[in-house]
Design a protein around this motif. Structure first.
Motif, short mmCIF file in Angstrom:
data_model
loop_
_atom_site.label_atom_id
_atom_site.label_comp_id
_atom_site.label_asym_id
_atom_site.label_seq_id
_atom_site.Cartn_x
_atom_site.Cartn_y
_atom_site.Cartn_z
N PRO A 151 5.85 4.45 -0.73
CA PRO A 151 5.98 3.15 -0.06
C PRO A 151 6.88 3.23 1.17
O PRO A 151 6.56 2.63 2.22
CB PRO A 151 6.58 2.25 -1.14
CG PRO A 151 6.13 2.87 -2.44
CD PRO A 151 6.14 4.35 -2.18
N GLU A 152 7.99 3.97 1.07
CA GLU A 152 8.91 4.07 2.20
C GLU A 152 8.23 4.65 3.43
O GLU A 152 8.46 4.20 4.56
CB GLU A 152 10.12 4.92 1.82
CG GLU A 152 10.99 4.34 0.71
CD GLU A 152 10.58 4.81 -0.67
OE1 GLU A 152 11.45 4.80 -1.57
OE2 GLU A 152 9.40 5.19 -0.86
N ALA A 153 7.40 5.67 3.23
CA ALA A 153 6.71 6.30 4.35
C ALA A 153 5.73 5.34 5.03
O ALA A 153 5.39 5.53 6.20
CB ALA A 153 5.97 7.55 3.88
N LEU A 154 5.29 4.32 4.29
CA LEU A 154 4.35 3.35 4.83
C LEU A 154 5.02 2.04 5.24
O LEU A 154 4.34 1.06 5.54
CB LEU A 154 3.26 3.06 3.78
CG LEU A 154 2.38 4.26 3.40
CD1 LEU A 154 1.43 3.90 2.28
CD2 LEU A 154 1.61 4.78 4.62
N GLY A 155 6.35 2.05 5.28
CA GLY A 155 7.08 0.87 5.71
C GLY A 155 7.08 -0.24 4.68
O GLY A 155 7.17 -1.43 5.04
N LEU A 156 7.01 0.12 3.39
CA LEU A 156 7.00 -0.86 2.32
C LEU A 156 8.24 -0.70 1.45
O LEU A 156 8.73 0.42 1.24
CB LEU A 156 5.74 -0.70 1.45
CG LEU A 156 4.40 -0.85 2.17
CD1 LEU A 156 3.25 -0.54 1.22
CD2 LEU A 156 4.24 -2.25 2.76
N ASP A 157 8.73 -1.79 0.93
CA ASP A 157 9.91 -1.81 0.08
C ASP A 157 9.50 -1.48 -1.36
O ASP A 157 8.83 -2.30 -2.01
CB ASP A 157 10.56 -3.19 0.14
CG ASP A 157 11.81 -3.30 -0.71
OD1 ASP A 157 12.13 -2.36 -1.45
OD2 ASP A 157 12.48 -4.35 -0.62
N PRO A 158 9.88 -0.32 -1.89
CA PRO A 158 9.45 0.05 -3.25
C PRO A 158 9.99 -0.90 -4.31
O PRO A 158 9.35 -1.07 -5.36
CB PRO A 158 10.00 1.47 -3.43
CG PRO A 158 11.10 1.59 -2.44
CD PRO A 158 10.71 0.74 -1.29
N LEU A 168 -3.35 -2.21 -10.66
CA LEU A 168 -2.78 -2.77 -9.44
C LEU A 168 -2.75 -1.68 -8.39
O LEU A 168 -2.29 -0.56 -8.66
CB LEU A 168 -1.37 -3.29 -9.71
CG LEU A 168 -0.58 -3.88 -8.53
CD1 LEU A 168 -1.28 -5.10 -7.95
CD2 LEU A 168 0.83 -4.24 -8.98
N ALA A 169 -3.27 -1.99 -7.20
CA ALA A 169 -3.28 -1.02 -6.11
C ALA A 169 -2.83 -1.68 -4.81
O ALA A 169 -3.21 -2.83 -4.53
CB ALA A 169 -4.67 -0.42 -5.93
N VAL A 170 -2.03 -0.96 -4.03
CA VAL A 170 -1.60 -1.40 -2.70
C VAL A 170 -1.77 -0.24 -1.75
O VAL A 170 -1.33 0.89 -2.05
CB VAL A 170 -0.13 -1.88 -2.71
CG1 VAL A 170 0.32 -2.26 -1.29
CG2 VAL A 170 0.06 -3.05 -3.67
N ALA A 171 -2.41 -0.48 -0.62
CA ALA A 171 -2.62 0.56 0.38
C ALA A 171 -2.20 0.04 1.75
O ALA A 171 -2.17 -1.18 2.00
CB ALA A 171 -4.08 1.01 0.40
N ARG A 172 -1.88 0.99 2.64
CA ARG A 172 -1.55 0.63 4.01
C ARG A 172 -1.85 1.79 4.94
O ARG A 172 -1.56 2.95 4.59
CB ARG A 172 -0.07 0.24 4.14
CG ARG A 172 0.26 -0.40 5.48
CD ARG A 172 1.73 -0.76 5.62
NE ARG A 172 1.93 -1.68 6.74
CZ ARG A 172 3.10 -1.98 7.27
NH1 ARG A 172 4.22 -1.45 6.76
NH2 ARG A 172 3.19 -2.81 8.28
N HIS A 173 -2.41 1.49 6.09
CA HIS A 173 -2.68 2.50 7.12
C HIS A 173 -3.43 3.71 6.54
O HIS A 173 -3.14 4.86 6.88
CB HIS A 173 -1.37 2.96 7.77
CG HIS A 173 -0.57 1.85 8.39
ND1 HIS A 173 -1.14 0.74 8.98
CD2 HIS A 173 0.78 1.69 8.49
CE1 HIS A 173 -0.19 -0.06 9.43
NE2 HIS A 173 0.99 0.48 9.14
N GLY A 174 -4.39 3.44 5.65
CA GLY A 174 -5.23 4.50 5.12
C GLY A 174 -4.62 5.33 4.02
O GLY A 174 -5.21 6.34 3.61
#
Length: 379
Positions: free
Chosen positions: A15-22, A46-52
């Protein structure tokens, strides 16, 4: 087309690498776990994705009431109305090929559909639930018989003039879309949706419209709320005809990871892993709010419908999160699931579960989970 392997479907990233708060994502997982412990549903994904990239993919609880059948990353859940957006995506491809316009009258392509006053029903009316026949039904014996299905939808009767009201068409509109696809292409609509949408996304092993018998062992059972400590099976999903039919507005099966990928495609302007499904302009168009503040008579609130998904809009939409960007779009599955994308941040989200809760409780749950994911976006 060969299905993508699990390792190539979508690459994981922290998450950190994708700019998300773990911490926010962990809290969402804690809430899902607490709901299972509280007896609200046996299992979930549950799934969360960002920027591929995949920031979160978690399995919870049991796929059936047998606790030894745990949900895992390959478990397939019934999608219910999340299926509608997958079916709509095939329509988008036909429009971009010049085979169809959203403004086309259905009867231009399906002779006989004009019966019972339906001559002015357009493709856009179907996709925005303004066609005028929300209560129309297709008998099960027509599900897999193309000619009988065509005759059945041609016999639908208007309840009110097209575009005069918006009322959720639970199944009727997308049965017409299935017949429309077959009339234009001359092939089974399930095959067309698979070839136009599912296979190009590499999802042939994790998304199905018409579940093959060989995949039954991966399917989560679907339940209704506990009664005297027993989980009653949902009778519709328990019937083999439901799993096999690939009902175009309700019959899909998928993993949450697959749905996160599907919405990543839309968040990225219609392309995934170098494969373009539709153009960026198409995604921009079909995710606009075509119904505004018009109240849907079925739900009792504005749905902000696009040509497939609905959007959060400025006034909000139950389940899409209190702090989501107005451009956030997605769809729900009756009391069980929710999938969405925020094109401004590149985040996609999918939650699937296996008990049909009432919509009031489900919408509250999804608002909480979606708000946490929106709040996790730090950059």
């Amino acid at each position: 087309m060969v299905a993508a392997t699990e390792s190539s479907l979508i690459q994981p990233a922290s998450p950190e690498a994708l700019g998300l708060d773990p911490a926010k994502l962990d809290r969402a997982c804690e809430i899902v776990t607490s709901h299972i412990a509280g007896g609200y549903h046996p299992g979930a994904q549950l799934a969360v994705a960002r920027h591929g990239k995949l920031a979160l993919y978690r399995s919870f609880g049991s796929a059936t009431v047998d606790p030894s059948r745990l949900v895992d990353k390959r478990t397939l859940f019934p999608l219910f109305s999340n299926t509608k957006v997958i079916t709509a995506a095939a329509v988008w491809t036909l429009v971009e090929e010049g085979k169809l316009r959203f403004s086309d009258r259905v009867a231009e392509h399906v002779p006989g559909f004009e019966a019972h006053g339906k001559k002015d029903v357009t493709v856009a009316h179907l996709l925005t639930h303004q066609a005028g026949f929300p209560a129309a039904e297709v008998p099960p014996e027509c599900f897999t018989d193309r000619e009988r299905l065509r005759r059945a939808v041609c016999e639908f009767k208007l309840e009110w003039p097209p575009a005069s009201r918006t009322v959720y068409h639970r199944l009727a509109a997308h049965w017409v879309i299935a017949v429309l696809i077959e009339a234009i292409i001359g092939a089974d609509y399930r095959d067309e949706i698979r070839q136009r949408v599912i296979e190009p996304l590499g999802l042939a092993g994790e998304m199905f419209l018409g579940l093959p018998e060989a995949e039954d062992h991966r399917a989560a059972a679907m339940y209704t709320p506990k009664q005297s400590e027993q989980w009653p099976l949902d009778p519709m999903v328990a019937a083999p005809v439901f799993r096999r039919a690939g009902i175009p507005g309700a019959g899909g099966y998928a993993t949450a990871r697959a749905m996160a990928v599907f919405y990543q495609m839309m968040a990225q302007g219609g392309a995934w892993n170098g494969v373009r499904i539709v153009s960026p302009r198409m995604i921009d168009y079909v995710t606009r709010d075509f119904t505004g503040d018009l109240v849907d008579d079925y739900t009792g609130y504005p749905m902000h419908r696009g040509l497939g998904p609905f959007s959060r809009g400025l006034t909000g939409h139950p389940g899409l999160g209190a702090i989501g960007h107005p451009r956030t779009f997605g769809h729900s599955g009756v009391g069980t699931s929710y999938c969405w994308a925020d094109p401004t941040s590149g985040v996609s989200f999918a939650f699937l579960s296996n008990c049909r809760r009432d919509n009031a409780w489900h919408n509250k749950r999804m608002d909480i989970l979606s708000t946490l994911v929106h709040a996790s976006i730090l950059e």
